[in-house]
Scaffold this motif. Structure first.
Motif: not given
Length: 456
Positions: A292-300
């Motif tokens: 989840x963190x990796x996906x969020x990092x790619x976004x914001x």
């Protein structure tokens, strides 16, 4: 194998500073300001020598008295519930009109979209739809466009819908003030509209999809990180001479006040998982959080706020929610409307009951679904547990938004701690202790001391 996040090592010093508990003075000053803002009288937050804190009465409190109404720091409506209830994305009160709420629900129902009346996420069912009556053609459209006005619906006025400032079709508000406040506090980074400040709408959509399919607690964590980044940027614009770390710690301050543990260490153990698989289960949860963190990092991702994208911080944010969150519930205005019609005296009921009965037959049991979500409340989260509590969270008839209302269950003396129950206090002693173990403590309240089979 334990999941390794490179940011944890790179930002170890900053992470340590962020997770250092606030001093007693910092805590006192912060909560005094919160209590003053909320106009709460008769309570204070105190910290003991073990860095735990609690809420205490500063005056005699009567039974049934409102102790506080606590505003949400971070909260969300459960994703499946958005199909049943249209509410403000910031304060969570119902919006638009009784007619629109009913028409929208019937429209989605006509498309085969399942309702989610108290079921677990992912278990929504439309099995009851076959038993629901059909309405004459054009009724649903007339309800939604305002052509059909229901009798006595003026007794239940709702604020008009305000769209998201970023142009997304996922967030709506009760006022321009709520829309702007939510935009500035977190939503501008998490909006999928054309004005979004996200690095990538596609990446953000992937993160949201993953959270929706796994656990929407990740959406709360994303809101918290967005909230902190936007606070940091505002502070930096006003204090260009301060160091990045001091600004980040100031931006993080509201979150620093909450009690935290890593999510994978405090999450409740599922009933369908063998206790002997404890280590494997918790490692799986850690890996889920990292994904989840990796996906969020790619976004914001924001380089100046990089410590926020460490697994250690992410895990502690989610753990804070796991341990401190309160169910967010707002009573349905639609249910209130139908109850009002049912209680009318016969002469008045006659002219309203026919259309009301048709709508109820079409809606089925789903007519009464309330707004359901989860939220973190700064003051409420300071309240400690007791299996014989002297207060509880309770919504009165006039409480029509997402704020937490805490009411006394019995008289509370000046200087006495205000306690609530984290679990069903009517459960047997052993069951209560097992549930409370996930919170990291063994309850020693009067009820547990009395019921403990090992007491001396």
């Amino acid at each position: 194998m334990e999941t390794k996040c490179p940011v944890d090592a790179k930002c170890a010093a900053e992470i340590s500073a962020m997770l250092t508990p606030p001093s007693p003075l910092q805590l006192q000053e912060y909560f005094e300001e919160i209590i003053s803002e909320r106009k709460c009288h008769g309570i204070e937050v105190k910290q003991d020598g073990n860095l735990s804190k609690g809420v205490y009465a500063t005056m005699e409190l009567k039974e049934g008295e409102l102790i506080l109404k606590d505003k949400i720091l971070v909260g969300l409506q459960h994703v499946p519930n958005k199909l049943d209830c249209l509410v403000c994305g910031y304060c969570f009160q119902f919006i638009e009109s009784v007619e629109y709420q009913i028409g929208r629900k019937l429209y989605l129902q006509s498309l085969g979209v399942p309702s989610c009346n108290g079921c677990d996420e992912g278990e929504c069912s439309s099995s009851s739809s076959n038993n629901k009556a059909c309405l004459p053609g054009g009724v649903i459209e007339a309800l939604m466009n305002g052509e059909l006005v229901l009798p006595y619906s003026d007794k239940f006025p709702l604020p008009s819908t305000v769209p998201c400032p970023g142009g997304c079709q996922e967030a709506y508000y009760c006022s321009k003030s709520c829309a702007q406040t939510d935009w500035e506090s977190s939503h501008s980074l998490l909006c999928t509209g054309e004005r979004s400040e996200s690095l990538s709408i596609e990446a953000l959509s992937k993160f949201i999809q993953h959270a929706t399919e796994t656990n929407d607690i990740f959406l709360l964590a994303a809101k918290t990180i967005s909230f902190t980044i936007l606070r940091y940027r505002k502070l930096k614009a006003a204090n260009a001479d301060r160091s990045e770390l001091s600004l980040l710690l100031e931006a993080w301050k509201p979150i620093s006040m909450g009690y935290k543990r890593r999510w994978w260490e405090c999450i409740s153990f599922p009933d369908d998982v063998d206790r002997s698989d404890d280590t494997a289960f918790r490692m799986q949860i850690q890996q889920l959080a990292f994904k989840s963190l990796q996906l969020l990092k790619a976004a914001i991702f924001d380089e100046e706020c990089e410590p926020l994208f460490s697994l250690e911080i992410y895990g502690n944010i989610i753990g804070m929610f796991e341990l401190n969150n309160l169910d967010l519930v707002v009573a349905s205005t639609v249910e209130d409307y139908f109850l009002y019609i049912d209680d009318l005296p016969d002469p008045e009921k006659e002219k309203a009951e026919k259309i009301a009965r048709q709508l109820l037959d079409a809606l089925g049991d789903d007519y009464s679904i309330c707004c359901q979500g989860t939220a973190f409340y700064p003051l409420q989260s300071c309240m400690n547990h007791s299996c014989c509590p002297n207060a509880h969270a309770f919504k009165r008839d006039e409480d029509r938004d997402g704020q937490a209302a805490i009411i006394t269950l019995k008289p509370i003396r000046k200087g006495e701690e205000v306690t609530v129950s984290y679990i069903d206090e009517d459960l047997p002693f052993e069951d209560r202790q097992a549930l409370l173990a996930d919170y990291g403590f063994k309850c020693r309240c009067n009820a547990c001391l009395e019921q403990d089979p090992n007491k001396k």
